[in-house]
Structures are given as C-alpha cells and as structure tokens.
Design an enzyme around this catalytic site. Sequence first.
Site, mmCIF file in Angstrom:
data_model
loop_
_atom_site.group_PDB
_atom_site.id
_atom_site.type_symbol
_atom_site.label_atom_id
_atom_site.label_comp_id
_atom_site.label_asym_id
_atom_site.label_seq_id
_atom_site.Cartn_x
_atom_site.Cartn_y
_atom_site.Cartn_z
ATOM 1 N N TYR A 79 16.230 54.454 -4.776
ATOM 2 C CA TYR A 79 16.747 54.954 -3.492
ATOM 3 C C TYR A 79 16.012 54.285 -2.336
ATOM 4 C CZ TYR A 79 18.496 58.074 0.076
ATOM 5 O OH TYR A 79 19.133 58.567 1.185
ATOM 6 N N PHE A 131 37.583 41.803 17.996
ATOM 7 C CA PHE A 131 38.150 42.157 16.702
ATOM 8 C C PHE A 131 38.505 43.643 16.790
ATOM 9 C CE2 PHE A 131 37.870 43.440 12.202
ATOM 10 C CZ PHE A 131 38.855 42.608 11.719
ATOM 11 N N THR A 132 39.472 44.078 15.991
ATOM 12 C CA THR A 132 39.984 45.460 16.122
ATOM 13 C C THR A 132 38.867 46.512 16.064
ATOM 14 O OG1 THR A 132 40.417 45.363 13.752
ATOM 15 C CG2 THR A 132 42.304 45.035 15.223
ATOM 16 N N ASP A 222 28.782 37.624 15.753
ATOM 17 C CA ASP A 222 29.513 38.223 14.631
ATOM 18 C C ASP A 222 29.743 37.093 13.634
ATOM 19 O OD1 ASP A 222 31.417 39.074 12.785
ATOM 20 O OD2 ASP A 222 32.557 40.248 14.245
ATOM 21 N N LYS A 265 33.675 38.911 3.793
ATOM 22 C CA LYS A 265 34.364 37.636 4.030
ATOM 23 C C LYS A 265 33.544 36.490 3.398
ATOM 24 C CE LYS A 265 36.568 40.588 6.675
ATOM 25 N NZ LYS A 265 36.354 40.798 8.090
ATOM 26 N N ARG A 388 49.345 41.165 13.085
ATOM 27 C CA ARG A 388 48.269 41.023 14.063
ATOM 28 C C ARG A 388 48.944 40.800 15.410
ATOM 29 N NH1 ARG A 388 43.316 42.816 11.857
ATOM 30 N NH2 ARG A 388 44.691 44.489 12.432
ATOM 31 N N PHE A 454 47.519 50.677 13.365
ATOM 32 C CA PHE A 454 48.106 49.708 12.430
ATOM 33 C C PHE A 454 47.779 50.025 10.976
ATOM 34 C CE2 PHE A 454 44.298 47.330 11.253
ATOM 35 C CZ PHE A 454 43.441 47.561 12.316
HETATM 36 C C1 LIG Z 1 36.192 42.035 8.973
HETATM 37 C C2 LIG Z 1 35.548 41.839 10.246
HETATM 38 C C3 LIG Z 1 34.809 42.860 10.860
HETATM 39 C C4 LIG Z 1 34.730 44.255 10.293
HETATM 40 O O1 LIG Z 1 34.128 44.254 9.048
HETATM 41 P P1 LIG Z 1 34.480 45.326 7.899
HETATM 42 O O2 LIG Z 1 33.578 44.925 6.784
HETATM 43 O O3 LIG Z 1 35.920 45.176 7.571
HETATM 44 O O4 LIG Z 1 34.173 46.668 8.434
HETATM 45 C C5 LIG Z 1 34.190 42.562 12.061
HETATM 46 N N1 LIG Z 1 34.297 41.347 12.615
HETATM 47 C C6 LIG Z 1 35.011 40.355 12.056
HETATM 48 C C7 LIG Z 1 35.106 39.028 12.734
HETATM 49 C C8 LIG Z 1 35.657 40.559 10.859
HETATM 50 O O5 LIG Z 1 36.382 39.560 10.319
#
Ligand SMILES: *Cc1c(COP(=O)(O)O)cnc(C)c1O
Length: 481
Positions: A79, A131-132, A222, A265, A388, A454
């Site tokens: 943990y 980003f969303t 990011d 990613k 998108r 969405f």
């Molecule tokens: C996917 C993504 C996020 C969010 O990440 P999650 O792991 O899906 O919560 C943030 N910024 C970018 C550029 C992304 O592609």
Amino acid sequence: MRVKLTTGKEIPLEMYKVRIVQKTSLPPSEARLRAIEEAGYNTFLLRSRDVFLDMLTDSGTNAMSDQQLASMMVSDDAYAGGESFYRLSDAVRDVLGFTYTVPAHQGRAAEHLLAKILVKKGDVVPMNYHFTTTKAHYELAGGTVLELYGPDALETDSRNPFKGNMDIGRLQAAIDKYGAERISFVRMEATTNLIGGQPFSMANLKEVRALTSKHGIAVVLDGSLISENAHFISKREVGYERVSVANIVKEMMAQADILYLSGRKSTCVRGGLIATNERKYYDLLKAWLPVYEGFLTYGGMSSKEIEAMAVGLREMVDPDVASSSADLIQYFVESMVARGIPAVTPPGGLAGHVDAKRFLPHVPQLQYPAGALAAAIYLVSGARPMERGTVSMDRDANGNDVPSDLELARLAVPRRVYSMAHMDYVVDRLAWLLEHRELVRGLRFIEEPPVLRFFTGRMVALEGWGSALAKAFQADFGMEC
Ligand SMILES: *Cc1c(COP(=O)(O)O)cnc(C)c1O
C-alpha cells in the site's frame, strides 16, 4: 518505420511481431443499424460486440509490449512504499528528467489536482488548445480557458507542419491584459488532441518558455502524446533531423515547470502522473493526492499498471515505438485524401480525422454534423469513430449550444493494434459514404447531461436517415456485410 517499395509506394512497416490476438467480427449492416439506434446515435454507447474496428480512442486501447506484460508479474502491491513506484520514479527521472513523481489514476485526475492547487476563481489559463477534461476541470475551479492557437490551426486542409503552435503575439496580449497574477499557468498540449493530433515545434515551446519566464509564469506541459510530438519534431523541424526522440523529449521537458500526462496514450497503460523538479509544487500536490487518488506511491493506479508505465515510458522514446501509430496514420490520411475524403492534413498523432463540415456541408452545425458523420461511418463500416465537434462542447450558462471550432469525426489508430488492410477497408467505406452523403442528415438530443454530454447523451436521426442509409448500403453490398 516508413519504407519505399520498388514501385515507389511508401508503406508503414511494423517494427514488431504480433504474438497475441483478439478476435473481432463484422456484424452485418442491419445489426449495425439496430445497434446505433439503441446507442442513441452516440458511438460511446455502442457495445464492443457490435463493433468491428474500435477507433473510438487511442486511450487505454494500445497493444502493450511483451516487456510491459512481463513487468506486471513482478509488481509490488504494498500500500505504501511499493518498489513499483520507485521503478516508475526512476523512469521519470531518466526519460523525462524530473525528480518528483506524483502518480494519478489517469490524466484527468492529474488535471483535477493541478486545478485544485493552481487555478483560482477569476484566473485565466492560456493554452495552445483545450482538451475536454482539461477545460471541464479548470472551469469547475473557476478559471477560464484562453485558446491561443495560431492563425491556421483550425484550417483542416493545410500544409503547416506545426498547427499545434501557440501564437506568441496572442500570449503576450493575454499577459498584458490579465497580468501574471491572474494567469494560473500556460499549458502546452503535446499534439493537440481536439484539432487533429497536431504537434507544436520545439522553437515554439522555447518561445513560450522565454516569454513566461520573463513574467514568472509557470509552463505546464500536457504530455499525454509526448512521444508522437517528439517524433514529428524529428521528422519536420529544421535542425532536429539527427536528434534522437529521447533527446527531443528531454529538451521539451527542460522547458516545463510541470509535466502531466495520461499514461493511456503514449505509454500504453492505464494511469497518469504529474512530474516536476520544484519542491513547492510537489508539496502542494502531496497534500491532496491521498484525498482524491491514493497514497503517494500508488495514487489510484494498480501496481501492475505502475510497473508497466515505467517500462512504457522507456519504450516510448524508441523511434520505432514513437512512430508506430504516426506512420500508419500518415498512410490512412494520405489514402483518404487520394479518394477525395476531406481528412485533416497534415497527418497528426492519435487518429485520422474527417472534416464533417466539408463532408456534410448540407447539415447545419446545430444539427451536429460530426456526430451524424461518426454514426454514419459506423453504420457503413462497423468502425467506431468519436464525435469531436459541437456535441463535445457543453451548453453555455444560458442553455445555448456552443458551436465547436471544428466538426470532426475522429478515427483513432491505437498503437500497434490495426493493420494497413484495416485502413484500406475503412477508406473504401468512407469513399462509398462520400458518394451517398446526401442521405445523411442531422441529429437531435433526446437525453442530455449538463457536463461532458458527449459521453452519455442520446440523440435521434432527423427524418430517420439511418434506415435510408442502411437501405442504400444493402442495395450495393447485400445483406451480408
Ligand atoms: C486523454 C487525454 C487527457 C485525459 O486523460 P485521461 O487518462 O483520459 O483521463 C488529457 N489530455 C490529453 C491531451 C489527452 O489526450
């Protein structure tokens, strides 16, 4: 890797061999029509069993390497103080050059923590593009997102190799207008997801760094698709032809005060992290991590994913890994363009994107052309895209739709999962759809959540166009496919 054949044709050559496969199947068009109607014309609400090629996202759907899978078997489930965390922390130091690592269960959790410690009510957050989930978290914290993209970032038919660049003049103007005190930080997204996976250049990132340093403003990177952005710098930026992806990543990191990423990613796992060299940020994050995510050495991730992320970070800077999806996407996009399909150019990271405004010029923007196109693509191919566009924008405070800058149907290419034959098939069905585009009409919401609608909102096809399209498809292809 791209290789030229003796015919002159260039193909994306896979630098890996496939040793585990997952069966997929192509449900006939009649079943696809039923499925998309049940899903409320929202591709998020389809079930896997109804999908042939899952091109919804590259998030958490990438093929892991043998080394990653092997590492999961030796993870440490303690943990607190688990060895897996220290292996991740070592990889972050070696690959990214940061001392402090804060694990989080995924990218948006990192955004939540950063919003919590850095975004105050009334702040503005300049970025190359939102980003969303980023926008949702910064706005929930009381901030406003400033989109400071360049003049041609939103042109879908372009030759600009770096449409993800920030407009330095607009950044200067924002600093003059709001003052450094009201700017939480400047955020640079490595390959801007929502405008087609478009990268920024090293020169641009350095200009952002120079200007923000002058005003004492932090730069937050990011880095969810960091290896692809580095790959594009090595292929497209003058002076970086001979610099390794690993060194480009290091040079990018040296411009940032804080890095965060979704590990789903580039690193091909399911998790996220924040990294920094500054003790003050680490101390602030440390206070909230156990409240929202978990103890400092796991942050809501399973130890197996932490272990695989450590391996994924080291592997992503291998040029064969960094280019694996970018090369296939280039092939996909160039094949679309050759058939007259209005794809976003130049090819980016993460996906092939189709411009719904150009594909369906007869569908008004408030009838959600990108949503209609995504559903229509599924209907004619069994490939599942993601909308998108305006569906991905939530309504404003007065309840009005906010038209999106771009209307895109995104066909994600998860890393090391699909083949050239899969791309050829999708392009062929897109070409058929283009010829029959008049049949596709707009959509209307029948169930609409207030935030990030969405994901789970449901719609209907205006004038029942789904059935008309399925009928035309069956007339040409029969009932079997
Ligand atoms: C996917 C993504 C996020 C969010 O990440 P999650 O792991 O899906 O919560 C943030 N910024 C970018 C550029 C992304 O592609």
